[in-house]
Scaffold this motif. Sequence first.
Motif, short mmCIF file in Angstrom:
data_model
loop_
_atom_site.label_atom_id
_atom_site.label_comp_id
_atom_site.label_asym_id
_atom_site.label_seq_id
_atom_site.Cartn_x
_atom_site.Cartn_y
_atom_site.Cartn_z
N ALA A 76 -6.25 52.33 9.09
CA ALA A 76 -7.18 52.35 7.87
C ALA A 76 -6.55 53.03 6.48
O ALA A 76 -6.52 52.33 5.54
N VAL A 77 -5.86 54.27 6.90
CA VAL A 77 -4.91 54.40 5.56
C VAL A 77 -4.07 53.57 5.01
O VAL A 77 -3.79 53.20 4.13
N ARG A 78 -3.27 52.86 5.99
CA ARG A 78 -1.98 51.79 5.67
C ARG A 78 -2.94 50.64 4.91
O ARG A 78 -2.24 50.15 3.85
N THR A 79 -4.08 50.15 5.12
CA THR A 79 -4.67 49.03 4.49
C THR A 79 -5.31 49.44 3.06
O THR A 79 -4.72 48.78 2.07
N ALA A 80 -5.81 50.86 2.98
CA ALA A 80 -6.23 51.28 1.62
C ALA A 80 -5.07 51.49 0.97
O ALA A 80 -5.09 51.23 -0.51
N ILE A 81 -3.88 52.00 1.26
CA ILE A 81 -2.67 52.11 0.45
C ILE A 81 -2.21 50.94 -0.11
O ILE A 81 -1.85 50.68 -1.24
N SER A 82 -2.17 49.83 0.88
CA SER A 82 -1.43 48.60 0.39
C SER A 82 -2.46 47.90 -0.63
O SER A 82 -2.05 47.44 -1.71
N ARG A 83 -3.70 47.90 -0.35
CA ARG A 83 -4.42 47.36 -1.53
C ARG A 83 -4.62 47.86 -2.80
O ARG A 83 -4.55 47.41 -3.72
N GLY A 84 -4.40 49.24 -2.73
CA GLY A 84 -4.50 50.05 -3.97
C GLY A 84 -3.10 49.73 -4.60
O GLY A 84 -2.98 49.69 -5.85
N LEU A 85 -1.91 49.61 -3.94
CA LEU A 85 -0.75 49.38 -4.73
C LEU A 85 -0.81 47.92 -5.44
O LEU A 85 -0.17 47.84 -6.46
N VAL A 86 -1.40 47.12 -4.73
CA VAL A 86 -1.57 45.44 -5.11
C VAL A 86 -2.34 45.62 -6.41
O VAL A 86 -1.81 45.00 -7.24
N GLN A 87 -3.39 46.30 -6.29
CA GLN A 87 -4.52 46.37 -7.13
C GLN A 87 -3.97 46.96 -8.44
O GLN A 87 -3.95 46.60 -9.61
N PHE A 88 -3.27 48.01 -8.51
CA PHE A 88 -2.82 48.95 -9.52
C PHE A 88 -1.59 48.21 -10.02
O PHE A 88 -1.51 48.25 -11.37
N HIS A 89 -0.64 47.38 -9.52
CA HIS A 89 0.49 46.83 -10.02
C HIS A 89 0.10 45.34 -10.62
O HIS A 89 0.94 44.67 -11.20
N ASN A 90 -0.98 44.88 -9.87
CA ASN A 90 -1.50 43.44 -10.12
C ASN A 90 -0.04 42.46 -9.86
O ASN A 90 0.07 41.66 -10.60
N ASP A 91 0.42 42.57 -8.71
CA ASP A 91 1.47 41.91 -8.39
C ASP A 91 1.18 40.96 -7.24
O ASP A 91 0.89 41.36 -6.08
N ALA A 92 1.50 39.58 -7.51
CA ALA A 92 1.15 38.67 -6.62
C ALA A 92 2.24 38.48 -5.72
O ALA A 92 2.04 38.39 -4.45
N GLU A 93 3.51 38.95 -6.04
CA GLU A 93 4.82 38.95 -5.07
C GLU A 93 4.51 40.01 -4.03
O GLU A 93 4.82 39.78 -2.72
N LEU A 94 3.91 41.12 -4.33
CA LEU A 94 3.64 42.06 -3.56
C LEU A 94 2.94 41.81 -2.29
O LEU A 94 2.84 41.92 -1.21
N ARG A 95 1.86 41.05 -3.11
CA ARG A 95 0.61 40.58 -2.27
C ARG A 95 1.00 39.59 -0.96
O ARG A 95 0.74 39.69 0.10
#
Length: 132
Positions: A76-95
């Motif tokens: 659950a933590v890894r999912t929350a962190i991943s989503r947070g990084l993608v949303q924060f940086h708004n990065d399609a490549e990262l997603r």
Amino acid sequence: MVTNTSGKKKTAIARATVTDGEGRVRVNSQPVELVEPELSRLKMLEPFRIADDDLREEVDIDVQVEGGGVSGQADAVRTAISRGLVQFHNDAELRDAYMEFDRSLLVNDVRQTEPKKWGGPGARARYQKSYR
């Protein structure tokens, strides 16, 4: 800028807050480096290994996690962190990199344990019977 995200696995729910900072990651107000067992810690830090470690230096992440067991909480933590990084940086490549590595980094795992029924010791197993 502040981003709030969440992640779920079984009955564990993690809520992450991503803010500008210098690379601190805290899980339940405790540095992630102190999380035991080690496998859970490695699982929680997976999003940073897939992305560049430079991303970690730019943000502070505070995660509150409750429910479930050790492994479910780590997922659950890894999912929350991943989503947070993608949303924060708004990065399609990262997603795309996260999706290619493991879909559950960005998508909650909705599977739940099946409830036990009568006539057996578990959800599907039945008690054995003998005719002689």
